[in-house]
Design a protein around this motif. Structure first.
Motif, PDB file in Angstrom:
ATOM      1  N   ALA A 308     -28.341 -30.422  18.667  1.00 56.38           N
ATOM      2  CA  ALA A 308     -27.094 -30.351  17.900  1.00 56.38           C
ATOM      3  C   ALA A 308     -25.987 -31.205  18.503  1.00 56.38           C
ATOM      4  O   ALA A 308     -25.130 -31.735  17.786  1.00 56.38           O
ATOM      5  CB  ALA A 308     -26.637 -28.889  17.801  1.00 56.38           C
ATOM      6  N   SER A 309     -25.993 -31.369  19.826  1.00 54.49           N
ATOM      7  CA  SER A 309     -24.936 -32.151  20.479  1.00 54.49           C
ATOM      8  C   SER A 309     -25.051 -33.633  20.197  1.00 54.49           C
ATOM      9  O   SER A 309     -24.108 -34.398  20.432  1.00 54.49           O
ATOM     10  CB  SER A 309     -24.974 -31.910  21.993  1.00 54.49           C
ATOM     11  N   LEU A 310     -26.208 -34.064  19.668  1.00 51.27           N
ATOM     12  CA  LEU A 310     -26.417 -35.487  19.391  1.00 51.27           C
ATOM     13  C   LEU A 310     -26.249 -35.836  17.917  1.00 51.27           C
ATOM     14  O   LEU A 310     -26.505 -36.963  17.511  1.00 51.27           O
ATOM     15  CB  LEU A 310     -27.822 -35.896  19.862  1.00 51.27           C
ATOM     16  N   ILE A 311     -25.817 -34.858  17.112  1.00 52.85           N
ATOM     17  CA  ILE A 311     -25.568 -35.120  15.697  1.00 52.85           C
ATOM     18  C   ILE A 311     -24.226 -35.816  15.522  1.00 52.85           C
ATOM     19  O   ILE A 311     -23.219 -35.421  16.120  1.00 52.85           O
ATOM     20  CB  ILE A 311     -25.589 -33.811  14.888  1.00 52.85           C
ATOM     21  N   GLU A 312     -24.199 -36.864  14.739  1.00 51.24           N
ATOM     22  CA  GLU A 312     -22.957 -37.589  14.422  1.00 51.24           C
ATOM     23  C   GLU A 312     -22.344 -36.905  13.199  1.00 51.24           C
ATOM     24  O   GLU A 312     -22.682 -37.200  12.055  1.00 51.24           O
ATOM     25  CB  GLU A 312     -23.273 -39.051  14.121  1.00 51.24           C
ATOM     26  N   GLU A 313     -21.428 -35.964  13.452  1.00 58.19           N
ATOM     27  CA  GLU A 313     -20.895 -35.139  12.372  1.00 58.19           C
ATOM     28  C   GLU A 313     -20.162 -35.955  11.319  1.00 58.19           C
ATOM     29  O   GLU A 313     -20.253 -35.662  10.121  1.00 58.19           O
ATOM     30  CB  GLU A 313     -19.959 -34.080  12.956  1.00 58.19           C
ATOM     31  N   GLY A 314     -19.450 -36.971  11.727  1.00 53.61           N
ATOM     32  CA  GLY A 314     -18.667 -37.756  10.769  1.00 53.61           C
ATOM     33  C   GLY A 314     -19.503 -38.516   9.770  1.00 53.61           C
ATOM     34  O   GLY A 314     -19.049 -38.815   8.659  1.00 53.61           O
ATOM     35  N   SER A 315     -20.751 -38.815  10.134  1.00 51.77           N
ATOM     36  CA  SER A 315     -21.625 -39.592   9.243  1.00 51.77           C
ATOM     37  C   SER A 315     -22.631 -38.720   8.504  1.00 51.77           C
ATOM     38  O   SER A 315     -23.363 -39.201   7.641  1.00 51.77           O
ATOM     39  CB  SER A 315     -22.388 -40.653  10.056  1.00 51.77           C
ATOM     40  N   SER A 316     -22.678 -37.439   8.853  1.00 52.98           N
ATOM     41  CA  SER A 316     -23.636 -36.529   8.218  1.00 52.98           C
ATOM     42  C   SER A 316     -23.001 -35.827   7.027  1.00 52.98           C
ATOM     43  O   SER A 316     -21.786 -35.613   6.993  1.00 52.98           O
ATOM     44  CB  SER A 316     -24.128 -35.491   9.231  1.00 52.98           C
ATOM     45  N   ASN A 317     -23.840 -35.468   6.048  1.00 53.26           N
ATOM     46  CA  ASN A 317     -23.362 -34.739   4.879  1.00 53.26           C
ATOM     47  C   ASN A 317     -24.462 -33.814   4.376  1.00 53.26           C
ATOM     48  O   ASN A 317     -25.449 -33.584   5.082  1.00 53.26           O
ATOM     49  CB  ASN A 317     -22.892 -35.707   3.778  1.00 53.26           C
ATOM     50  N   ASN A 318     -24.328 -33.306   3.151  1.00 53.56           N
ATOM     51  CA  ASN A 318     -25.305 -32.329   2.656  1.00 53.56           C
ATOM     52  C   ASN A 318     -26.600 -32.953   2.148  1.00 53.56           C
ATOM     53  O   ASN A 318     -27.483 -32.256   1.667  1.00 53.56           O
ATOM     54  CB  ASN A 318     -24.685 -31.459   1.556  1.00 53.56           C
ATOM     55  N   THR A 319     -26.735 -34.268   2.226  1.00 55.19           N
ATOM     56  CA  THR A 319     -27.971 -34.920   1.811  1.00 55.19           C
ATOM     57  C   THR A 319     -28.683 -35.634   2.958  1.00 55.19           C
ATOM     58  O   THR A 319     -29.832 -36.018   2.819  1.00 55.19           O
ATOM     59  CB  THR A 319     -27.702 -35.949   0.693  1.00 55.19           C
ATOM     60  N   GLN A 320     -27.965 -35.817   4.094  1.00 58.16           N
ATOM     61  CA  GLN A 320     -28.612 -36.466   5.229  1.00 58.16           C
ATOM     62  C   GLN A 320     -27.900 -36.118   6.534  1.00 58.16           C
ATOM     63  O   GLN A 320     -26.714 -35.777   6.531  1.00 58.16           O
ATOM     64  CB  GLN A 320     -28.659 -37.980   5.053  1.00 58.16           C
TER      65      GLN A 320
END
Length: 345
Positions: A308-320
């Motif tokens: 979870a710490s390596l997820i790029e939150e700003g680029s993620s959404n409900n489809t990817q």
């Protein structure tokens, strides 16, 4: 109606013979079909790669077929007519209903002194009383002969109520012989596949196609496909879940409501909880208040684990989801989410 029933019976016969052919090839060539995991014991000579592994596991779990004392199933071994009759009657939950005496049977080669097949006489009695078996023209049943593909198919078709098979120009087994299976002995693997494939076929009663099936109306089981929704601590539907050791929660589509709902099932297989988020095919009995999970098969699941710490939150959404594979990785990776995906934090 007769024409329709003949057509349905022909389709049923064709599909069953196709299953036997597939099983035969698989047994010889060690099929590389995807593995299926069941909640019951596995036989030492049935591989996860065998195409019939699910059929064997499910029918064993339902008490229809049994293995041997040495832990084997012996899938390539031929099945006698007495053995197949017993398997078929257990499929209908009639295994112990028939008379233990052969006095009322018309077959000249079966009597109460047949010590080698006395165990099968109740099943033979039941099958004869229900018109599923008739024997041969010479008055024999030949219980120790190998059951042929077409014989097994005919008995299953009759059991399901599809009796008007057009046998014009062929022996009594009708269309089956035209597909090149005449007099070929059926293996235990093939019989397992045939019986498994018949569990969900709609039964014909009094010339009417019903919604009844062997699985639901004779064995009393419901089959469904769903997602393991809780591991006993957390869940997909709520963050805090308190389950007993012998309980598991499964989310599945309920035909009665037309909705996806989560139910708690009693189970003797506590290991199922480790498959949180996995899709399973499962079988259960419902006594009105408690759903008792009998067995399950893991479906093919595509599992991706991301820190979870390596997820790029700003680029993620409900489809990817955009993420880095490691803390030293400079390139973003992408997981595309389908409409039916399960995300567990």
């Amino acid at each position: 109606m007769g024409r329709t029933k003949r057509f349905l019976a022909f389709l049923l016969t064709v599909s069953m013979i196709a299953a036997c052919i597939a099983v035969n090839v698989s047994a010889a060539e060690e099929s590389t079909a995807s593995a299926a995991t069941t909640g019951n014991s596995i036989f030492s000579d049935v591989k996860d790669s065998d195409s019939y592994v699910t059929a064997v596991g499910i029918l064993n779990g339902l008490g229809v077929i049994k293995g041997y004392g040495d832990g084997t199933f012996r899938p390539l071994q031929n099945v006698t007519r007495a053995e197949f009759t017993a398997m078929l009657m257990r499929t209908l939950n009639y295994g112990s209903l028939g008379s233990t005496s052969a006095a009322n049977l018309p077959f000249t080669d079966i009597d109460d002194n047949n010590s080698d097949i006395n165990w099968a006489i109740p099943n033979i009695n039941t099958a004869y009383d229900k018109g599923i078996i008739n024997g041969y023209e010479d008055g024999t049943f030949r219980p120790n002969d190998n059951v042929a593909y077409e014989e097994a198919i005919k008995m299953i078709v009759c059991t399901l109520g599809y009796t008007n098979i057009d046998a014009s120009g062929t022996p009594w087994y009708g269309q089956a012989s035209s597909l090149g299976q005449t007099e070929t002995p059926a293996s235990r693997a093939c019989i397992a596949q045939l019986l498994y494939d018949s569990l969900d076929v709609n039964i014909v009663e009094r010339d009417n196609l019903t919604k009844k099936t062997i699985l639901s109306d004779y064995l009393g089981y419901t089959k469904n496909t769903g997602i393991v929704s809780s591991d006993g601590v957390t869940g997909l539907d709520t963050p805090d879940v308190d389950l007993n050791k012998n309980e598991v929660q499964i989310r599945a589509y309920e035909e009665s409501t037309g909705l996806y709902e989560t139910y708690t099932y009693k189970t003797s297989d506590d290991s199922l909880k480790k498959y949180l988020g996995y899709q399973i095919e499962f079988y259960y009995k419902n006594d009105g208040t408690v759903r008792n999970l009998a067995l399950y098969v893991l479906k093919e699941n595509d599992i991706t684990e991301i820190n979870a710490s390596l997820i790029e939150e700003g680029s993620s959404n409900n489809t990817q989801i955009k993420y880095y594979k490691s803390s030293s990785d400079n390139a973003l990776s992408t997981v595309n989410l389908s409409s039916e995906n399960i995300v567990i934090y």
